[in-house]
Design a protein around this motif. Structure first.
Motif, short mmCIF file in Angstrom:
data_model
loop_
_atom_site.label_atom_id
_atom_site.label_comp_id
_atom_site.label_asym_id
_atom_site.label_seq_id
_atom_site.Cartn_x
_atom_site.Cartn_y
_atom_site.Cartn_z
N ASP A 1 -0.42 -5.79 -10.74
CA ASP A 1 1.09 -6.18 -10.17
C ASP A 1 1.84 -4.69 -10.55
O ASP A 1 2.08 -4.55 -11.72
CB ASP A 1 1.73 -7.40 -10.52
N ARG B 1 4.80 -4.14 -10.57
CA ARG B 1 6.26 -4.59 -10.99
C ARG B 1 5.93 -4.63 -12.41
O ARG B 1 7.01 -4.46 -13.22
CB ARG B 1 6.36 -5.73 -10.71
N VAL C 1 6.58 -8.12 -2.97
CA VAL C 1 5.41 -9.24 -2.60
C VAL C 1 5.00 -9.31 -1.28
O VAL C 1 5.83 -8.60 -0.35
CB VAL C 1 6.09 -10.45 -3.19
N LYS D 1 1.60 -13.04 -3.10
CA LYS D 1 1.09 -12.20 -4.04
C LYS D 1 1.43 -11.15 -4.16
O LYS D 1 2.26 -10.45 -3.39
CB LYS D 1 -0.57 -11.94 -3.46
N PRO D 2 1.45 -10.24 -5.45
CA PRO D 2 2.32 -9.17 -5.79
C PRO D 2 1.40 -7.82 -4.97
O PRO D 2 0.35 -7.85 -4.66
CB PRO D 2 2.20 -9.07 -7.11
N THR E 1 -0.01 -4.25 -5.21
CA THR E 1 -0.78 -3.85 -6.52
C THR E 1 -1.02 -2.55 -5.94
O THR E 1 -0.57 -1.67 -4.91
CB THR E 1 -2.25 -4.46 -6.63
#
Length: 384
Positions: A126, A128, A139, A144-145, A147
């Motif tokens: 991720d 973040r 997101v 889901k984050p 990537t």
């Protein structure tokens, strides 16, 4: 006894005559063979030159195209080609420095491959986790984050640009904005931006590549110039590739033009690591050779397909085509305010091509793509 037998006058004469005839025959055959090989090599070189000249002539007949440079690498041999005249009236050469636009992104891709190899980050982390503050907007639609895989393959849904892109802004105004752009401006905008397409599908994004740049600088505690020098130029040997350069700093820099033939400024500032690199055909030859000849695991990793289909995929910023076929290709185009460029690698054939011109038109990218395909198809089919 044996030496006497070897050097008796009669045998010596016979042996001498035999050896003389044999040597004459061998030298005749091999001399002729060498001549034929040299002749074939010369014809092959002429053939490549004819192919390039024929295809480039079509491009140079179109409005706006006044200068063209290119380099082709074929199994250890390089050929450079330069046509027309630059804005200063001089003919381009291997030292002429052009903007390479978004080909810059492949350099960032190589640095990301290095970071993954060094375990500084994981490809599916991720992003973040590497940022200060909270970014609930980064997101995808399934929650889901975003990537690093998403960022480097343009599947994050982030926009092409989000700064210095005001409606009605002129090229000159945009260039000034680029020069005064700060990292804080980028992250201020990033907190408010929403993905244009959060489905995880392909959506070309300069913002995503810029974000990779800032994170890499942070995890390595090095500037991007230092990262380039340590992890790219040390491998490729490039000496004429620059992240930032202004007119007057280098006598070899090409002055780019827009479709109206009006000179335009160079791109520097915030966009320089997603689309602001400048390079010569001499340096781009070294860059291609690194990918085609190096056994370095990081270089090879940078060419791994990370997303998309086998036919149309993405590696570490590279686009891929027919990845599972013998003639697989990795490629990228480039465009700035005043330069258009194209690079393609054919790893299985150890063939690469880089071409660039000092003008941007509505279809210059497509024209260079077609030109590259025509040249390489003719060369590869002619050598097979």
């Amino acid at each position: 006894m044996s030496s006497e037998r070897l050097f008796r006058p009669v045998k010596k004469a016979k042996n001498f005559l035999f050896l003389a005839c044999l040597l004459f025959f061998i030298s005749s055959v091999f001399g002729r063979t060498h001549y034929l090989i040299s002749e074939q090599q010369a014809l092959a070189q002429d053939s490549i030159e004819r192919i390039v000249a024929k295809e480039v002539a079509k491009l140079m007949k179109l409005p706006g195209y006044t200068a063209f440079s290119g380099v082709i690498y074929i199994k250890g041999t390089a050929r450079q080609f330069h046509y027309g005249k630059l804005s200063n009236g001089k003919k381009p050469n291997g030292n002429t420095v052009y903007e390479i636009g978004s080909i810059t992104k492949t350099y960032t891709g190589l640095l990301l491959a290095q970071a993954v190899n060094d375990h500084k980050i994981k490809l599916d982390d991720d992003v973040r986790n590497y940022l200060d503050g909270k970014y609930p907007n980064l997101v995808l639609s399934n929650g889901k984050p975003i990537t690093f895989r998403h960022l480097i393959t343009h599947t994050s849904g982030l926009p092409l640009v989000m700064n210095c892109d005001e409606k009605g802004q002129t090229t000159a105004e945009q260039a000034v904005c680029f020069d005064h752009f700060k990292e804080a401006d980028f992250f201020k905008a990033l907190k408010t931006i929403k993905p244009i397409d959060n489905s995880g599908n392909y959506h070309y994004s300069g913002v995503g590549i810029q974000l990779v740049r800032y994170i890499l600088e942070h995890v390595y505690q090095l500037s991007f110039q230092e990262l380039f020098k340590k992890y790219v130029f040390s491998r490729s040997g490039e000496q004429q590739t620059f992240s930032e350069l202004k007119y007057g700093q280098n006598s070899n820099i090409s002055l780019g033009k827009n479709s109206d033939g009006v000179p335009v400024p160079l791109i520097n500032g915030f966009y320089k690591y997603a689309g602001g690199m400048k390079s010569s055909t001499n340096s781009m030859l070294n860059y291609m050779r690194m990918y085609l000849e190096s056994n370095d695991k990081v270089v090879k990793q940078a060419m791994d397909r990370l997303a998309g289909s086998m036919q149309y995929g993405r590696a570490y910023a590279w686009n891929t085509y027919d990845y599972d076929k013998k003639k697989k290709m990795l490629y990228h185009n480039g465009s700035s305010f005043g330069h258009s460029s194209w690079i393609a690698l054919y790893p299985n054939q150890k063939v690469g091509i880089f071409i660039v011109t000092n003008v941007v038109t509505a279809d210059s990218q497509g024209k260079l793509n077609e030109l590259s395909n025509s040249i390489i198809d003719s060369i590869i089919s002619g050598s097979s």
